[in-house]
Design a protein around this motif. Structure first.
Motif, PDB file in Angstrom:
ATOM      1  N   ASN A 217       0.885  -1.160   0.054  1.00  0.00           N
ATOM      2  CA  ASN A 217      -0.041  -0.108  -0.062  1.00  0.00           C
ATOM      3  C   ASN A 217       0.953   1.204  -0.060  1.00  0.00           C
ATOM      4  O   ASN A 217       0.535   2.160   0.554  1.00  0.00           O
ATOM      5  CB  ASN A 217      -0.827  -0.023   1.295  1.00  0.00           C
ATOM      6  N   GLY A 218       2.004   1.087  -0.703  1.00  0.00           N
ATOM      7  CA  GLY A 218       2.777   2.484  -0.978  1.00  0.00           C
ATOM      8  C   GLY A 218       3.718   2.579   0.423  1.00  0.00           C
ATOM      9  O   GLY A 218       4.262   3.601   0.266  1.00  0.00           O
ATOM     10  N   ILE A 219       3.588   1.798   1.535  1.00  0.00           N
ATOM     11  CA  ILE A 219       4.236   1.916   2.801  1.00  0.00           C
ATOM     12  C   ILE A 219       5.507   0.842   2.704  1.00  0.00           C
ATOM     13  O   ILE A 219       5.144  -0.296   2.486  1.00  0.00           O
ATOM     14  CB  ILE A 219       3.635   2.048   3.890  1.00  0.00           C
ATOM     15  N   LEU A 220       6.536   1.084   3.218  1.00  0.00           N
ATOM     16  CA  LEU A 220       7.687   0.244   3.395  1.00  0.00           C
ATOM     17  C   LEU A 220       7.165  -0.825   4.314  1.00  0.00           C
ATOM     18  O   LEU A 220       6.871  -0.590   5.456  1.00  0.00           O
ATOM     19  CB  LEU A 220       9.006   0.740   3.902  1.00  0.00           C
ATOM     20  N   PHE A 221       6.983  -2.150   3.851  1.00  0.00           N
ATOM     21  CA  PHE A 221       6.809  -3.176   4.691  1.00  0.00           C
ATOM     22  C   PHE A 221       7.921  -3.888   5.300  1.00  0.00           C
ATOM     23  O   PHE A 221       7.939  -3.970   6.691  1.00  0.00           O
ATOM     24  CB  PHE A 221       5.873  -4.267   3.816  1.00  0.00           C
ATOM     25  N   PRO A 274      17.462  13.290   2.496  1.00  0.00           N
ATOM     26  CA  PRO A 274      18.362  13.864   2.990  1.00  0.00           C
ATOM     27  C   PRO A 274      18.465  13.516   4.484  1.00  0.00           C
ATOM     28  O   PRO A 274      18.674  14.540   5.280  1.00  0.00           O
ATOM     29  CB  PRO A 274      18.049  15.283   2.757  1.00  0.00           C
ATOM     30  N   ARG A 275      18.548  12.291   5.061  1.00  0.00           N
ATOM     31  CA  ARG A 275      18.599  11.823   6.304  1.00  0.00           C
ATOM     32  C   ARG A 275      18.435  10.301   6.349  1.00  0.00           C
ATOM     33  O   ARG A 275      18.648   9.605   5.411  1.00  0.00           O
ATOM     34  CB  ARG A 275      17.242  12.483   6.877  1.00  0.00           C
ATOM     35  N   PRO A 276      18.939   9.925   7.622  1.00  0.00           N
ATOM     36  CA  PRO A 276      18.599   8.233   7.593  1.00  0.00           C
ATOM     37  C   PRO A 276      17.283   8.022   7.133  1.00  0.00           C
ATOM     38  O   PRO A 276      16.338   8.651   7.009  1.00  0.00           O
ATOM     39  CB  PRO A 276      18.766   8.134   8.925  1.00  0.00           C
ATOM     40  N   HIS A 277      17.179   6.658   6.953  1.00  0.00           N
ATOM     41  CA  HIS A 277      15.979   6.149   6.102  1.00  0.00           C
ATOM     42  C   HIS A 277      15.386   4.893   6.826  1.00  0.00           C
ATOM     43  O   HIS A 277      16.130   3.941   7.228  1.00  0.00           O
ATOM     44  CB  HIS A 277      16.173   5.785   4.429  1.00  0.00           C
ATOM     45  N   ASN A 278      14.054   4.754   6.797  1.00  0.00           N
ATOM     46  CA  ASN A 278      13.427   3.779   7.112  1.00  0.00           C
ATOM     47  C   ASN A 278      13.921   2.387   6.816  1.00  0.00           C
ATOM     48  O   ASN A 278      14.257   1.295   7.792  1.00  0.00           O
ATOM     49  CB  ASN A 278      11.945   3.628   6.787  1.00  0.00           C
TER      50      ASN A 278
END
Ligand code: ADP
Ligand code: MG
Length: 389
Positions: A217-221, A274-278
């Motif tokens: 659904n467009g969100i990192l799983f 521009p930062r750490p990422h999930n």
């Protein structure tokens, strides 16, 4: 930030703009090395505000709060790209700030990101930039079926809408509020990956291996590291492209570039954070140096040690959906069962109100092999009521 800025030793206070989970994990990493952390964040109960010594509860553009941040902090970073450019420029003139306002500005705007990719020769999705009032008739028919995305402020699949045909474009654009947009061709994805990296003031670059990212659904799983689908030459090409992007932005700090890999094998850049990422959260538990440690190291001018991955990892996002049963009644996930899984590392962000789609925490499953990490993650999915992957 000036190249010659001196090393900032532990004991100093570091500032972070934004109080979400990324700010919380940055603060926890910096605190463990003896730095104080100040956060600028309006929400009293925000994840980072719960753990930082100094919480300035104000808007990002509040002049008094910005003044105090500049006064108290030896250097400042961001955990959220949508900090008003004016606030960043004001701070940049008074205190070492990394990443620089111009770099953050590019990442705030999909149209600018795409222009950067083009300038640097990094392939990205076929697209058209559609400013408010654009002539839809001039859009290439080859972009349909497409996805219309707001140029600014989209995240977790929000601010996007499918556009099957050219005839659907005006309604889609109106549904997104008639703002500046980018229309992308809908691509036939084989899989997705991302590269998290850090670049120092001196231009030194260190990178994590790319992780494979599964979205729902467009969100990192989930993020898989190593990612079984990623051939070595694709990993290398992605790392080279991410380094090109960081150099092109003259970037200082931690940055993530998301990529698509198409069924025909092509690698295309998607977007830049521009930062750490999930997708880099697994590095806390799987690597000798985490993405958040690299963030404070880059900020204070400490050496950027190349991270070595000591464990395979699968990271699962824990969305607010897990706090509701099938009938919609609120419940608490079975943490005791999850905590009994060897190699499962629970991270909850202290958010009091679970909502569907809200990132409440993540669970990283580490093991000696990718397959063993996957098996632990599958058991966690079963315990939490998540569809297996
Ligand atoms: P955000 O992460 O800011 O919500 P993205 O542009 O990364 O926005 O899109 C979210 C997800 O939607 C992507 O990770 C991918 O799974 C899917 N997606 C986005 N753009 C495309 C595209 N052009 N073709 C196919 N899938 C896409
Ligand atoms: Mg994305």
């Amino acid at each position: 930030m000036s190249q010659s800025a001196a090393f900032i030793p532990p004991g100093a206070t570091l500032g972070v703009l934004g109080g979400g989970q990324l700010g919380r994990m940055f603060a926890q990493a910096a605190q463990s090395a003896g730095y104080g952390v100040a956060v600028l964040e309006a929400d009293e109960a925000a994840p980072a505000a719960q753990v930082t010594g100094i919480h300035l509860a104000a808007r990002y553009d509040d002049p008094l709060a910005l003044e105090q941040l500049a006064r108290e902090c030896a250097a400042v970073t961001v955990e959220f790209e949508n900090i008003p450019a004016q606030a960043l420029r004001w701070l940049d003139a008074r205190v070492p700030l990394a990443p620089a306002p111009q770099a953050v500005a590019v990442c705030q705007d999909r149209a600018q990101e795409k222009a950067l990719f083009a300038r640097l020769g990094v392939p990205c999705a076929p697209h058209a930039v559609l400013p408010a009032g654009a002539d839809f008739g001039a859009v290439s028919p080859g972009l349909f079926p497409g996805i219309l995305k707001t140029a600014r402020l989209g995240y977790d699949g929000k601010g996007q809408i499918a556009v099957p045909t050219a005839a659907d474009l005006p309604a889609a654009w109106a549904a997104l509020g008639g703002v500046d947009c980018v229309l992308e061709q809908r691509l036939d994805l084989a899989f997705e990956l991302s590269v998290v990296m850090a670049r120092g003031r001196d231009g030194a670059v260190v990178q994590f291996a790319p992780q494979q990212n599964l979205h729902r659904n467009g969100i990192l799983f989930a993020s898989l590291s190593p990612g079984a689908a990623i051939p070595p030459e694709v990993a290398q090409a992605a790392q080279a492209a991410a380094a090109t992007v960081a150099q092109g932005l003259d970037y200082v700090g931690v940055l993530c570039v998301e990529f698509f890999v198409l069924r025909d094998g092509r690698l295309l850049a998607n977007e830049i954070a521009p930062r750490p990422h999930n997708s880099g959260h697994h590095t806390i538990d799987s690597c000798t140096v985490s993405q958040f440690e690299l963030q404070w190291r880059a900020l204070v001018g400490a050496p950027l040690l190349p991270p070595r991955q000591h464990s395979a990892a699968v990271m699962l996002n824990l969305l607010g959906d897990l706090w509701f049963d099938a009938a919609g009644r609120q419940r608490e996930p079975d943490w005791a069962a999850v905590l009994a899984l060897a190699g499962a590392h629970l991270h909850l962000y202290g958010k009091r109100e679970p909502r569907k789609g809200r990132k409440m925490g993540h669970l990283t499953c580490t093991a000696a092999s990718a397959e063993a990490a996957r098996q632990t993650a599958l058991r966690a999915c079963d315990l939490l009521g998540l569809e297996p992957f």
